[in-house]
Design an enzyme around this catalytic site. Structure first.
Site: not given
Ligand code: SAM
Length: 458
Positions: A282, A284-286, A304, A332, A353, A406
């Protein structure tokens, strides 16, 4: 018109400064800057121009907190941290305008601050506000221009203290930067981290092409430039605010994505027909970029742990016309191997990511520099390593994982990869890249591609 709390209602610009002050108060009490600003703007009835001014002043004053405090320390009898918070943030509103704003005359910065003191019930401190702000103005009037915002202060001789004070970075970050980078590059990082970045878009090739979208923007009077290094990227200089009314948004012709963020999925190199997992997907850009590359051939899972954030993946995918190509799962990612044992050894590629400190995107989040601490970095590093460990067994033999952040902190980037490779000597680091904020005009990102061994038993 009646006076409000003792302020003169006819002071032009008072409403917008009052709004800025309320944002600063909320952020100091723990609110996120963007949420606090949105809430305050929604409550008032400011013109579009005033809203722009409030945004500039609030974000600027939050970002420059350390330098503004130094000016208070130099001219007030009580140091900034011991000032009553309402007065401290009021002085920040005034000082930011005096030191940084090109569009507010110094006299207006002082007069609105004095009027604001009366408005917020600090009438007896109005002379103090006036005296401190005028002392700063007088100090700088004696200096030859052009002036930097710190000119007129006695600066520390220690390079890290000086960098941190001039560019309003927390002391730990200024010190760390000077161990990672030469002084000029550390200063370039600091400048980029205070400069609102350009708005970059990624064209959706299933719906349009870059030239046609650029022409659609031109017809609507919106300046848009193609980016040489990214085949699907357009950049809209100086654009912000609500983007939903721009041509092509509703039709799913493009989405917002920083130019360096667009370079991460090419490192994963998804191919039509492959089975791919985006483990922290989330908003979802990538994920949507992977879906574009697969062109409907293959299997793409967007995972996510936040159900609310996963809904944003769904909305974005729907707008871009990709909902059929993406399977969504709110769990998770650390639990995937136990929740879905059939997934072990099954993916051609995984994008990880991870959640990170966001030190590459400080320019987008005015308050982020004050939230990140060395303790948070250490905690994130633990989470990042455990996520990498958790997704590794899901790859088929010879599969690949791209680990991305990032941030620019080595503990969140190369150190995580080194720690993983130490425990998994048969895996290989095939490629890695660090983008620094400001470099080529984009955000700071890190990405590393790891290849699983031919017999993956991670
Ligand atoms: C940096 S953002 C991802 C951005 C996304 N890849 C994009 O390009 O739009 C990190 C995401 O990891 C999720 N997240 C954090 N810990 C997590 C876990 N243990 N399992 C799954 N998702 C997790 C967060 O809710 C967040 O949406």
């Amino acid at each position: 018109m009646a006076e409000l709390n003792g302020s003169r209602p006819d002071t032009p610009g008072l409403e917008s400064r009052h709004c800025v002050w309320r944002v600063l108060q909320s952020v100091a009490a723990g609110a996120y800057a963007d949420a606090a600003l949105e809430r305050e703007l929604a409550q008032g009835s400011l013109t579009a121009q005033d809203r722009g001014l409030v945004t500039e002043l609030a974000y600027g004053a939050i970002r420059q907190r350390r330098l503004l405090d130094a000016w208070i320390n130099a001219h007030a009898r009580v140091v900034a941290e011991r000032q009553p918070p309402p007065l401290r943030w009021l002085l920040h509103v005034g000082l930011y305008q005096i030191l940084f704003s090109e569009r507010v005359p110094v006299s207006a910065a002082v007069s609105t601050s004095v009027a604001l003191a009366r408005r917020i019930g600090l009438a007896r401190l109005a002379p103090t506000v006036n005296a401190i702000l005028r002392a700063v103005v007088r100090r700088r009037e004696l200096l030859p221009g052009p002036l930097k915002p710190w000119d007129g202060l006695i600066l520390p001789t220690d390079p890290a203290e000086r960098l941190g004070l001039c560019h309003s970075l927390p002391a730990w970050l200024a010190t760390a930067l000077l161990t990672w980078l030469p002084p000029e590059a550390a200063e370039a990082f600091a400048r980029a981290s205070a400069t609102p970045p350009p708005l970059d878009l990624r064209i959706n090739p299933a719906r349009t092409d870059r030239d046609s979208q650029q022409a659609a923007f031109a017809a609507a009077g919106v300046a848009a430039e193609p980016l040489a290094d990214q085949p699907l990227a357009l950049t809209l200089p100086g654009r912000g605010g609500d983007l939903r009314n721009l041509p092509g948004y509703r039709e799913g012709h493009w989405c917002v994505q920083d130019r360096h963020a667009q370079a991460v999925v090419p490192l994963l190199a998804p191919r039509p027909g492959e089975r791919i997992l985006d483990a922290c997907a989330a908003p979802g850009g990538k994920t949507t970029q992977i879906a574009e590359t697969l062109r409907g051939h293959g299997e793409l899972w967007a995972v996510d742990r936040s159900e609310a954030r996963l809904r944003r993946v769904r909305a974005n995918a729907e707008r871009l016309g990709q909902l059929d190509s993406i399977a969504l799962l709110a769990v998770d990612a650390s639990d995937l191997a136990s929740l879905r044992p059939d997934w072990i050894g099954s993916f051609d590629a995984v994008l990880l990511d991870v959640p990170c400190s966001g030190l590459g995107t400080l320019a987008r989040h005015a308050d982020a520099r004050w939230r990140v601490t060395p303790a948070l970095i250490a905690e994130l590093a633990r989470v990042q390593s455990s996520l990498l460990e958790a997704v590794a067994p899901l790859l088929r033999p010879g599969g690949r994982v791209v680990y991305a952040t990032c941030t620019v902190h080595p503990e969140e980037n190369r150190s995580r990869i080194d720690a993983f490779l130490k425990d998994h000597p048969l895996w290989q680091l095939e490629q890695e890249q660090q983008w620094w904020p400001g470099e080529g005009g984009g955000d700071g990102f890190y990405a590393a591609r790891l290849a699983a061994p031919a017999l993956n038993a991670a």
